[in-house]
Design a protein around this motif. Structure first.
Motif, PDB file in Angstrom:
ATOM      1  N   PRO A 334       0.785  -1.243   0.000  1.00 47.96           N
ATOM      2  CA  PRO A 334       0.000   0.000   0.000  1.00 47.96           C
ATOM      3  C   PRO A 334       0.811   1.284   0.000  1.00 47.96           C
ATOM      4  O   PRO A 334       0.375   2.294  -0.560  1.00 47.96           O
ATOM      5  CB  PRO A 334      -0.831  -0.114   1.288  1.00 47.96           C
ATOM      6  CG  PRO A 334      -0.914  -1.582   1.547  1.00 47.96           C
ATOM      7  CD  PRO A 334       0.383  -2.146   1.080  1.00 47.96           C
ATOM      8  N   VAL A 335       1.983   1.302   0.619  1.00 47.57           N
ATOM      9  CA  VAL A 335       2.742   2.548   0.737  1.00 47.57           C
ATOM     10  C   VAL A 335       4.050   2.528  -0.049  1.00 47.57           C
ATOM     11  O   VAL A 335       4.812   3.496  -0.005  1.00 47.57           O
ATOM     12  CB  VAL A 335       3.035   2.880   2.218  1.00 47.57           C
ATOM     13  CG1 VAL A 335       1.744   2.981   3.005  1.00 47.57           C
ATOM     14  CG2 VAL A 335       3.968   1.853   2.846  1.00 47.57           C
ATOM     15  N   GLY A 336       4.334   1.449  -0.758  1.00 51.81           N
ATOM     16  CA  GLY A 336       5.584   1.364  -1.510  1.00 51.81           C
ATOM     17  C   GLY A 336       6.797   1.073  -0.654  1.00 51.81           C
ATOM     18  O   GLY A 336       7.926   1.356  -1.050  1.00 51.81           O
ATOM     19  N   ALA A 337       6.596   0.462   0.527  1.00 54.30           N
ATOM     20  CA  ALA A 337       7.705   0.236   1.455  1.00 54.30           C
ATOM     21  C   ALA A 337       8.749  -0.720   0.905  1.00 54.30           C
ATOM     22  O   ALA A 337       9.953  -0.532   1.112  1.00 54.30           O
ATOM     23  CB  ALA A 337       7.157  -0.289   2.786  1.00 54.30           C
ATOM     24  N   ILE A 338       8.299  -1.760   0.209  1.00 55.01           N
ATOM     25  CA  ILE A 338       9.241  -2.753  -0.314  1.00 55.01           C
ATOM     26  C   ILE A 338      10.164  -2.124  -1.347  1.00 55.01           C
ATOM     27  O   ILE A 338      11.373  -2.392  -1.378  1.00 55.01           O
ATOM     28  CB  ILE A 338       8.474  -3.949  -0.904  1.00 55.01           C
ATOM     29  CG1 ILE A 338       7.678  -4.662   0.197  1.00 55.01           C
ATOM     30  CG2 ILE A 338       9.430  -4.922  -1.586  1.00 55.01           C
ATOM     31  CD1 ILE A 338       6.701  -5.705  -0.323  1.00 55.01           C
ATOM     32  N   THR A 339       9.597  -1.279  -2.189  1.00 55.61           N
ATOM     33  CA  THR A 339      10.414  -0.598  -3.191  1.00 55.61           C
ATOM     34  C   THR A 339      11.343   0.425  -2.558  1.00 55.61           C
ATOM     35  O   THR A 339      12.551   0.434  -2.806  1.00 55.61           O
ATOM     36  CB  THR A 339       9.519   0.101  -4.224  1.00 55.61           C
ATOM     37  OG1 THR A 339       8.742  -0.871  -4.913  1.00 55.61           O
ATOM     38  CG2 THR A 339      10.362   0.867  -5.232  1.00 55.61           C
ATOM     39  N   VAL A 340      10.790   1.301  -1.735  1.00 60.94           N
ATOM     40  CA  VAL A 340      11.577   2.390  -1.138  1.00 60.94           C
ATOM     41  C   VAL A 340      12.719   1.843  -0.304  1.00 60.94           C
ATOM     42  O   VAL A 340      13.881   2.232  -0.465  1.00 60.94           O
ATOM     43  CB  VAL A 340      10.672   3.301  -0.286  1.00 60.94           C
ATOM     44  CG1 VAL A 340      11.521   4.245   0.565  1.00 60.94           C
ATOM     45  CG2 VAL A 340       9.742   4.108  -1.181  1.00 60.94           C
ATOM     46  N   HIS A 341      12.401   0.934   0.602  1.00 66.47           N
ATOM     47  CA  HIS A 341      13.412   0.470   1.556  1.00 66.47           C
ATOM     48  C   HIS A 341      14.197  -0.743   1.056  1.00 66.47           C
ATOM     49  O   HIS A 341      15.345  -0.936   1.451  1.00 66.47           O
ATOM     50  CB  HIS A 341      12.745   0.143   2.887  1.00 66.47           C
ATOM     51  CG  HIS A 341      12.031   1.303   3.497  1.00 66.47           C
ATOM     52  ND1 HIS A 341      12.677   2.282   4.228  1.00 66.47           N
ATOM     53  CD2 HIS A 341      10.723   1.655   3.476  1.00 66.47           C
ATOM     54  CE1 HIS A 341      11.796   3.186   4.631  1.00 66.47           C
ATOM     55  NE2 HIS A 341      10.609   2.835   4.185  1.00 66.47           N
TER      56      HIS A 341
END
Length: 462
Positions: A334-341
């Motif tokens: 939902p928040v793009g955490a996997i991509t960002v982090h």
């Protein structure tokens, strides 16, 4: 007379030495105090980053889950702090066992002089865990998430930290991760990825014929505020990692942090315009975080120009990777955490092997550091994947980690906490993308009719 003059001259000769010795003895404690204050300031800023994480996750998701998200983030930092004191710090910084795990310092026994360092590192442990919260938002049971937080902060993260920041085997090879692109961000993202694969996507996210439905966040301004808070806190995240008030190193670290984040925003904004004919707000906001994660590993080892290049590339990677995970791999984040982090964390770690002034390929022509960085990334991904998978296997023995279909449609605020973040439930009607007839609407009507005394139940809090 001559004898007296000689005595005075000899005395004058020794006065500066005595004065210097006394001054040195007085200055040393002052330097230690300043160093400690700087590290504590960094800890305060990293603590404040958790408000940013909470705002980003809340704003980028639906209103019916806002209270649940706030509780997850609040509980994360509390559990992480206590568990890191009991177990995590010892596993991470205790006497090494073969370079793989620490074996002393539990409960800070024998480490009283390190209590300030413990506080600083506890904030990092909580940061790693809260990354998972964003990836699994809107469909995981609170109890399951908290159990996963225990595994992450008590075991998985500290062992990665020992390998790289303790006396671990990767540190002995020369692996460079100044403030945690791999230790913190990649570890948290991989944990989130494995959990998302077990959970599956949110109801209504993916339809028939490979249709991908957009589930918009309910409050982008709150999400934007969260990004600003994270950016502000990142100056403590990276700057505090100097662990001393070094007047030479700190300005460089702050400058590279600022420039990489700025470049990430520019790149993601412009690239989204080229790709979608408009500047996408959520991608641009996440572009700042992509640049920050990208520079975290090499912030003390690259030049300001190198930081700009790293940030620009991170911004482009972000846009493409979000599309890849969402539309091709059907991984609902939902928040793009996997991509960002995660993906940008990998890029930031590898970028050290390219842009580091000492040992980087572009400066020395040597691939040795680049190879070590790649090995470190592979090791972190492998360990975190296996350990998180084992943790989930244990947790799922007691039942599903996902909420029921009814609870997911109604919202986790009501099902998990018996309350809601906002006064009205009207917005929920617009958030059920797959109600399948009267299922979702009927449930909401029953919930709204709980308060029979209210003249207009739609305006009353649940």
């Amino acid at each position: 007379m001559i004898k007296r003059i000689l005595t005075i001259m000899i005395g004058l000769f020794f006065i500066p030495t005595v004065s210097f010795a006394a001054t040195s003895q007085e200055v040393a404690p002052l330097i230690d105090s300043i160093d400690m204050v700087w590290m504590m300031l960094g800890a305060f800023l990293v603590f404040f980053m958790h408000a940013g994480f909470a705002m980003v996750e809340t704003g980028f998701t639906r209103s019916k889950n806002a209270l649940n998200i706030l509780m997850k983030n609040m509980m994360t930092i509390a559990i992480a702090s206590v568990l890191y004191f009991l177990i995590g710090f010892g596993l991470m910084f205790g006497n090494t066992l073969g370079g793989f795990v620490g074996t002393s310092g539990f409960f800070l026994q024998g480490q009283v002089d390190q209590i300030g360092f413990f506080v600083f590192q506890a904030m990092f442990a909580a940061t790693c865990a809260t990354i998972i919260s964003g990836a699994v938002a809107e469909r995981i049971k609170l109890s399951s998430y908290l159990l996963l937080t225990i595994f992450m902060t008590g075991l998985i993260y500290p062992i990665v930290g020992h390998w790289i920041w303790g006396d671990g085997w990767l540190a002995s090879l020369g692996f460079v991760d100044f403030a945690g692109s791999s230790v913190v961000h990649l570890t948290g993202a991989v944990g989130g990825l494995i959990t998302v694969l077990v959970l599956g996507p949110r109801i209504g996210k993916y339809g028939k014929n490979n249709k991908v439905n957009v589930i918009p966040g309910h409050n982008i301004p709150i999400g934007a505020l969260g990004v600003f808070i994270l950016w502000f806190g990142w100056f403590g995240f990276n700057g505090g990692s100097t662990l001393a008030a070094d007047p030479t190193l700190i300005p460089s670290v702050i400058a590279t942090t600022l420039l990489a984040a700025s470049a990430g925003i520019v790149a993601s904004g412009l690239y989204s315009y080229v790709k979608f004919k408009r500047i996408d707000a959520t991608l641009t906001l996440n572009g700042a975080l992509a640049g920050l994660v990208g520079i975290t590993a090499g912030t003390a080892d690259v030049t300001p120009f190198g930081a700009i290049i790293i940030g620009l590339i991170a911004g482009v990677i972000l846009v493409e990777a979000v599309q890849l995970l969402d539309r091709v791999l059907k991984i609902d984040d939902p928040v793009g955490a996997i991509t960002v982090h995660g993906i940008c964390g990998i890029w930031g770690t590898i970028a050290v092997g390219l842009f580091a002034v000492e040992g980087g390929l572009f400066y020395t022509g040597s691939v040795e550091l680049l190879g070590i960085q790649a090995l470190g990334v592979l090791s972190v991904v492998l360990w975190t994947s296996l350990a998180t998978g084992l943790a989930l296997f244990i947790v799922t023995r007691a039942g599903s980690i996902r909420v029921s279909r009814e609870d997911e449609i109604a919202g986790l605020d009501f099902s998990e906490h018996g309350s809601s973040a906002y006064e009205s439930t009207n917005s929920i009607y617009n958030e059920n993308l797959d109600t399948r007839g009267e299922f979702g609407v009927g449930l909401l009507k029953r919930l709204d009719s709980l308060d029979q005394k209210a003249p207009d139940s739609r305006e009353q809090p649940l």
